[in-house]
Design an enzyme around this catalytic site. Structure first.
Site: not given
Length: 482
Positions: A79, A154, A178
């Site tokens: 990420k 997210s 997330s």
């Protein structure tokens, strides 16, 4: 089966058996990323040269008969809010569009020690603020099961990359769901570890008391492999990390007791999601577990407490982005205050600015006691209620999200509706507990549904045991290739 289709465990076995080289794995993954990205848009940066160089090192070790670490030669997508030395870390924000860290996050450093292959950095909601991966400054990521729908957020890029077979494993971060939300939307496994189980050093902070880095994979076994590699104390860099080693999990749930918190199956949760989670609980019961009903009375207030606490911490953490030290700057002439205003207005997106303003408001004189202090008191109450529930059972079973993946653009202009999607996940972060999303079926549109397993602090072994037994009973989880 092509290398990009294989699980991490299968790749590891093939590499050690010399049925496959790390270079072949890297080339297969990179070719599939090139083919798939126009549809999915999971990656922000593809590090092809670095990945091939890492593969050569692994192949050299194999050739020399060296003992390989468990994840050697396995691709792991990262990420884009985890710092990677000499590779851009943007947080999907204009503010950090060209930021190149001079160091690695602890989890990245640990994976480098394992000789992992890194295909690149994946998309996310800007500064991890969002539930759909539509708040990225660069582009929205699409759900591989239906590219007209969101992958969740997210960590949407992390989940989409794994679901689309662009990487067998990925790292995400979970502040209020997330990791679990995109895992549920994309039909993969995702773990939010206990707060402190994984070092946060090198994770660009959203809400420091809630953030936690978590692993994602297509199988329970793969996810456990990645969690084992990243967990543990980081004495040098993270004082909140704990001396915790995850080794193995059991192969039976006989004698285990699981609670169904009635508040998680109430108004707003779709009938299809409820039915799928109830059916999964029945499957665990058939395997020898006991299912009981429990209550978490403050669940309805958790969402408000979460957004007050997380926004307050975001307001403080993001104050550093002022156009002076690093990151985006407008370069306009004027006073210092005018430069701050221009930089932050242009550098941050709408959702980030919304949360900064909310956080600044609840921390301001006259509102601190009315909002922030009360939210912190509620946080303690929520923790006590979970503790009380765990006196009756080993873990909880609940939905991950109230619905399956919704269409791109459907909720982006209605923040309150978007925030409501986190109702089933935020209490876990408030209490610092571990929780896992496990695929448990599909809705009438063919979209994945996730079951959430929640346990006491440092009970990841129980969660993996339940998830692995369920996965085995169902014959594995489906994979969607774009």
């Amino acid at each position: 089966m092509k290398p990009y289709e294989m699980t991490a465990a299968a790749l590891a076995s093939a590499l050690r058996g010399k049925e496959l080289s790390a270079k072949e794995t890297a080339e297969s993954i990179l070719a599939h990323i090139e083919k798939t990205e126009p549809e999915v848009d999971a990656f922000l940066t593809v590090t092809a040269d670095e990945m091939l160089a890492q593969a050569e090192i692994v192949d050299s070790k194999i050739k020399n008969g060296e003992e390989l670490p468990p994840l050697a030669g396995i691709p792991v997508a990262v990420k884009d809010n985890l710092c990677t030395k000499n590779i851009k870390t943007t947080c999907a924000s204009r503010m950090l569009e060209n930021f190149v860290p001079p160091y690695d996050a602890t989890v990245v450093a640990k994976l480098k020690e394992q000789n992992v292959l890194f295909p690149g950095k994946v998309n996310m909601d800007e500064f991890a603020m969002g539930s759909s991966c539509e708040n990225s400054y660069f582009k929205p990521t699409k759900n591989p099961w239906d590219t007209s729908r969101v992958p969740g957020g997210s960590s949407g890029g992390s989940a989409a990359a794994v679901a689309a077979c662009e990487a067998p494993l990925s790292l995400g971060s979970d502040t209020g769901g997330s990791v679990r939300c995109p895992a549920a939307f994309c039909g993969i496994v995702g773990l939010k570890p206990t707060y402190g189980a994984v070092s946060r050093f090198g994770l660009v902070a959203f809400a420091s008391s809630l953030d936690q880095i978590g692993p994602m994979g297509r199988t329970v076994e793969d996810t456990a492999l990645l969690f084992r590699a990243i967990c543990g104390q980081d004495k040098m860099h993270d004082a909140t990390s704990k001396a915790y080693n995850f080794e193995k999990y059991a192969d039976s749930v006989k004698g285990k007791r699981f609670g169904l918190p009635k508040e998680y199956f109430g108004k707003g949760v779709s009938a299809e999601v409820k039915d799928a989670v109830y059916a999964a609980a029945k499957d665990l019961e058939a395997l020898g577990a006991e299912i009981i009903e429990v209550s978490l009375p403050s669940t309805d207030y958790a969402l408000a407490a979460y957004y007050i606490i997380s926004s307050a911490e975001a307001s403080s953490n993001l104050a550093r982005y002022d156009g002076v030290k690093y990151g985006f700057s407008t370069g306009r002439e004027g006073s210092l205050e005018e430069m701050y205003l221009a930089t932050r207005s242009e550098g941050f997106g709408k959702e980030v600015k919304r949360r900064i303003m909310l956080g600044t408001h609840v921390l301001s004189s006259g509102y601190y006691d009315a909002y922030y202090k009360r939210a912190k008191l509620l946080q303690k109450q929520i923790g006590k209620e979970f503790s009380s529930a765990f006196e009756q059972c080993d873990a909880l079973i609940a939905p991950v999200t109230p619905t399956t993946a919704y269409r791109l653009g459907e909720k982006i202009n209605d923040p309150l509706q978007m925030y409501a999607a986190d109702i089933c996940t935020v209490p876990v972060n408030i209490a610092g507990l571990p929780a896992m999303s496990v695929p448990c079926g599909f809705d009438s549109k063919g979209l994945p549904i996730g079951m959430q397993l929640i346990g006491p602090k440092f009970s990841e072994e129980t969660l993996f045991t339940a998830a692995a037994c369920y996965e085995k009973a169902k014959g594995g989880f489906a994979v969607k290739e774009v």
